[in-house]
Design a protein around this motif. Sequence first.
Motif, PDB file in Angstrom:
ATOM      1  N   VAL A 133       0.836  -1.207   0.000  1.00 34.22           N
ATOM      2  CA  VAL A 133       0.000   0.000   0.000  1.00 34.22           C
ATOM      3  C   VAL A 133       0.867   1.252   0.000  1.00 34.22           C
ATOM      4  O   VAL A 133       0.553   2.254  -0.648  1.00 34.22           O
ATOM      5  N   GLU A 134       1.968   1.180   0.702  1.00 30.55           N
ATOM      6  CA  GLU A 134       2.843   2.339   0.890  1.00 30.55           C
ATOM      7  C   GLU A 134       3.292   2.945  -0.446  1.00 30.55           C
ATOM      8  O   GLU A 134       3.201   4.157  -0.655  1.00 30.55           O
ATOM      9  N   GLY A 135       3.719   2.083  -1.348  1.00 34.32           N
ATOM     10  CA  GLY A 135       4.223   2.588  -2.624  1.00 34.32           C
ATOM     11  C   GLY A 135       3.135   3.188  -3.498  1.00 34.32           C
ATOM     12  O   GLY A 135       3.350   4.192  -4.183  1.00 34.32           O
ATOM     13  N   ILE A 136       1.931   2.585  -3.486  1.00 32.51           N
ATOM     14  CA  ILE A 136       0.817   3.100  -4.297  1.00 32.51           C
ATOM     15  C   ILE A 136       0.388   4.476  -3.789  1.00 32.51           C
ATOM     16  O   ILE A 136       0.128   5.401  -4.576  1.00 32.51           O
ATOM     17  N   LYS A 137       0.320   4.606  -2.460  1.00 28.73           N
ATOM     18  CA  LYS A 137      -0.054   5.909  -1.882  1.00 28.73           C
ATOM     19  C   LYS A 137       1.007   6.964  -2.202  1.00 28.73           C
ATOM     20  O   LYS A 137       0.680   8.133  -2.451  1.00 28.73           O
ATOM     21  N   GLU A 138       2.268   6.552  -2.206  1.00 32.19           N
ATOM     22  CA  GLU A 138       3.363   7.468  -2.514  1.00 32.19           C
ATOM     23  C   GLU A 138       3.217   8.049  -3.922  1.00 32.19           C
ATOM     24  O   GLU A 138       3.560   9.207  -4.183  1.00 32.19           O
ATOM     25  N   LYS A 139       2.628   7.246  -4.824  1.00 32.06           N
ATOM     26  CA  LYS A 139       2.418   7.698  -6.196  1.00 32.06           C
ATOM     27  C   LYS A 139       1.165   8.566  -6.332  1.00 32.06           C
ATOM     28  O   LYS A 139       0.874   9.088  -7.412  1.00 32.06           O
ATOM     29  N   GLY A 140       0.403   8.703  -5.238  1.00 30.56           N
ATOM     30  CA  GLY A 140      -0.767   9.581  -5.254  1.00 30.56           C
ATOM     31  C   GLY A 140      -2.066   8.913  -5.668  1.00 30.56           C
ATOM     32  O   GLY A 140      -3.047   9.601  -5.984  1.00 30.56           O
ATOM     33  N   TYR A 141      -2.101   7.579  -5.638  1.00 28.19           N
ATOM     34  CA  TYR A 141      -3.321   6.876  -6.035  1.00 28.19           C
ATOM     35  C   TYR A 141      -4.172   6.529  -4.810  1.00 28.19           C
ATOM     36  O   TYR A 141      -3.645   6.156  -3.755  1.00 28.19           O
TER      37      TYR A 141
END
Length: 646
Positions: free
Chosen positions: A467-475
């Motif tokens: 989840v961390e990486g997807i949120k980092e991309k703004g999704y």
Amino acid sequence: MSKDKEKEKKQEKEKKQEKEKKQFKAESKKLLDLMINSIYTNKEIFLRELLSNASDAIDKLYYRSLTDNTIKINKEDLEIKIEVDKENRKLIITDNGCGMTKEELENNLGTIAKSGSLAFKEENQNKDIDIIGQFGVGFYSAFMVSEKIKVESKAVGSDDAYIWKSEGADGYEIKKGKKDTIGTTITLKIKKDTEEENYSDFLDNYRIQSIIKKYSDYIRYPIKMMVEHSKLKEGTENEYETELVEETINSMIPLWKKAKKDITEEEYQTFYSSKFFDYDKPLKTIHTSVEGNVSYNALLYIPSHLPYDFYTKEYEKGLQLYSSGILIMEKCSELIPDYFSFVKGLVDTEDVSLNISREILQQNTKVKLIAKSIEKKIKKELETMLKEDREAYENFFKTFGMQIKFGIYSDYGAHKDDLKDLIMFYSSTEKKLVTLEEYVSRMKEGQENIYYACGENNDKVDNMPQVEGIKEKGYEILYLTEYVDEFALQTLTTYNAKKFVNVSNDTVDLDTEEEKKELEEANQNAKDMFNIMKKTLENNNISDIKFTHRLKNHPVCLTTEGELSVEMQKVLNAMPNDNKVNAKMILEINESHPISNKLKDLYQNNKEELEKYTKILYAQARLIEGLPIENPTEISNLVCDIISNE
């Protein structure tokens, strides 16, 4: 008179009576035994049948008075009376309806399955005539509780009265009788109690009253009986005496047939509490009346909480089914789909065909039409609640949302398009429940997928490495925390042409072309290292090991290949069967994390240590996913060994 002559005279009388006794025209003892022992599954309904017949008789009299000037009646005087004679084990039902002639007694009661009510309706061909009885077998249900039945009747316009008597399938007799007023009196001689049945229940005033309230509360004529009341003895302060007072037991006018504007919220709630034994205020009341190809009135309630047994085998879905105000079925499951099984309420219609016992619906198109109409009405009310009272809808969804999502998944997705706009999930960006429509409305430009993540609760999902990486991309990510969630989304497959994608699936790739090329090169360079690591985990269902850019701070995670995810694996393997499934898992290592350099170093200098680190990293990834570790002692020893050597 000598005893012999007296005995001889008695025998002659009995022979004469036997000779006069007539046989039932419809078959014989076998048919009547079948009807009273098999067709009716619940003995208490005999009273419903007799009261319905009495109501029919009054209806006929009232109708005839409108077309025959010689018949004078006062509508206020029309009534049904019930008398309980415990001492003589008799239950007596009297109506002041049209009564029956000798011929009508012969035709209606002497022929099983001959209905005077049905014949009357067919003769008049008038849709405004509301006749409850349609089959002519209801009367015989009284033999379930009676050893003898006597019917005394005087027809309107007749000077003579007649008595019909029967002790069951052996036959019946009709003779002239005396009756001052028109109408019918039925006297039941209640059977004696047995080890299996307590027939005395039907001689108890309170029991009779409860049966009336349950089945016949909305018969349009007053049903009266003597009711015991305690009152203070005159001249005393604390001594009481019992007196009998005649009371009307039934309500007569159904709440659902009143105009909505004439009903208060308090009346709706009182009715709900008394009928469905829930003393919390319902979340929503739906009162509707439909006319057309099929006509019905419905009063439905959405409870504010789950029934205590909702997710048990004991819970029975279904709406109460009334036919012209008479309760026919306590739980008619055909009228409500499984995904709305939490709805309580009733349907009253004259259009549904019933079988001869009035207890089982005949399968016909009108039943399906009513069910479809009710389904649409509930859905429309929920959509309105979602738009106009968001807080109430969210409370509803927190309570019953799982059932709606189950409705999407069940029946191979047959109802998914009807229900997709009712479901909600917690949003990573909004920090609250959102609909799929709301998610899609704020998707980033060029975003083709609806991202979701699965876990036990929102906090655990929020802390997942994937989840961390997807949120980092703004999704935005939808958090799925109930076992049915992912099955529902996979059944939907898309929403507004946007595909649902699990952030833990190996296909998720948000890298730029340059980043993809860089990662591909890193994985190619580490190919031999990963082969050693895969061999170390060859008995652990790992299909691949690779570097990833999907992680930000976490060193490692598990992703899956194909449609079967880790969460779906958990759900399916928790089911009580021996068919266990395994998701195809990939161990992904954060290429930017210091652990990647540590692994490369071990590959060059200490392959034995590399194997230890591989096992520990895999165990760590399983723990993060909430999966069990098959060899916890080994992993514990490996961790201690590494720490002690640092």
